[in-house]
Design a protein around this motif. Structure first.
Motif, PDB file in Angstrom:
ATOM      1  N   THR A 283       0.856  -1.189   0.000  1.00 49.53           N
ATOM      2  CA  THR A 283       0.000   0.000   0.000  1.00 49.53           C
ATOM      3  C   THR A 283       0.887   1.232   0.000  1.00 49.53           C
ATOM      4  O   THR A 283       1.907   1.269   0.695  1.00 49.53           O
ATOM      5  N   ALA A 284       0.486   2.250  -0.779  1.00 52.45           N
ATOM      6  CA  ALA A 284       1.220   3.520  -0.784  1.00 52.45           C
ATOM      7  C   ALA A 284       0.207   4.654  -0.885  1.00 52.45           C
ATOM      8  O   ALA A 284      -0.923   4.444  -1.338  1.00 52.45           O
ATOM      9  N   ARG A 285       0.609   5.840  -0.430  1.00 57.34           N
ATOM     10  CA  ARG A 285      -0.246   7.032  -0.578  1.00 57.34           C
ATOM     11  C   ARG A 285       0.583   8.162  -1.153  1.00 57.34           C
ATOM     12  O   ARG A 285       1.789   8.255  -0.860  1.00 57.34           O
ATOM     13  N   PRO A 286      -0.073   9.046  -1.913  1.00 57.86           N
ATOM     14  CA  PRO A 286       0.655  10.215  -2.397  1.00 57.86           C
ATOM     15  C   PRO A 286       1.276  10.970  -1.219  1.00 57.86           C
ATOM     16  O   PRO A 286       0.611  11.190  -0.207  1.00 57.86           O
ATOM     17  N   SER A 287       2.540  11.311  -1.345  1.00 59.15           N
ATOM     18  CA  SER A 287       3.219  12.042  -0.270  1.00 59.15           C
ATOM     19  C   SER A 287       2.631  13.448  -0.211  1.00 59.15           C
ATOM     20  O   SER A 287       2.241  14.014  -1.244  1.00 59.15           O
TER      21      SER A 287
END
Ligand code: SAM
Length: 213
Positions: free
Chosen positions: A207-211
């Motif tokens: 999982t990743a999110r926009p920084s």
């Protein structure tokens, strides 16, 4: 947004068989792991024949599934008709997605190995996510083992020809970070089938999110 179609007739014919074999040996569990806890509106990019559709949790309100290959897209439409969660299958490419800021999650599974322009695909996913939205990924990647990576590099040109442009040498975690995401969770593993590792065995799920800055 339909953009250019992708035509890989040989790959589109064999992929359902390859996928069935992989699913019988563990990739179903990988798909479920990738999708656990996803909710709201989801865009799935390069959805293939819709193998993920049955694994979305009931908290998902709608899936917009983008697939450029006509034969695989027709199979995705059949899978959508059987899915519990509403699925809208659209022609399109990762590099040109629908809408702006309207999705809670963007899903890539076994796609960032194939899209020709990975930074563009990740930038598009970022553009269509709502603030606070998330990226979910399940991808095969380059090995961290130098000897294994050497083998991947040697086999890669042939692999790409047979695999509809698929590459086994991409550092997808790094690409996600370079595209401006913070990786929140990642599991790196070797997907062995019958105890054996092949060129596409080194894998990541996460999982990743926009920084924010
Ligand atoms: C290995 S298949 C994976 C399909 C599916 N995501 C899955 O998990 O089984 C790779 C997929 O990427 C799609 N693809 C290739 N180029 C693409 C692009 N530029 N944009 C979106 N999808 C693309 C192919 O048509 C194919 O469906």
């Amino acid at each position: 947004m339909a953009g250019q179609a992708v035509s890989h007739p040989f790959f589109a014919r064999v992929y359902p068989h390859i996928n069935a074999f992989a699913e019988a040996h563990g990739s179903v569990e990988h798909r479920q792991e990738m999708l656990a806890g996803v909710h709201g509106r989801v865009v799935e990019i390069g959805a293939g024949m819709g193998s993920n559709f049955v694994h979305y949790p009931p908290e998902v309100e709608q899936i917009v599934a983008v697939e450029p290959e006509p034969r695989l897209r027709a199979l995705a439409e059949q899978a959508a008709a059987k899915a519990v969660v509403p699925v809208e299958v659209r022609a399109g490419r990762a590099e040109a997605l629908p809408a702006h800021g309207t999705f809670d999650a963007a899903v890539f599974s076994l796609v960032l190995c194939t899209v020709p322009d990975v930074p563009a695909a990740l930038a598009e996913a970022r553009r269509v996510l709502k603030p606070g939205g998330e990226l979910r990924f399940y991808e095969h990647v380059r090995s961290e083992n130098p000897r294994f990576f050497r083998m991947q590099r040697i086999i890669n040109p042939l692999w790409g020809l047979a695999g509809g442009g698929c590459s086994v040498t991409r550092d997808t975690e790094q690409a996600i970070r370079e595209a401006g995401y913070t990786v929140e969770e990642i599991r790196r593993f070797v997907f062995r089938i019958n105890g054996r590792a092949g060129p596409a065995s080194p894998s990541i799920i996460g999982t990743a999110r926009p920084s924010t800055c």
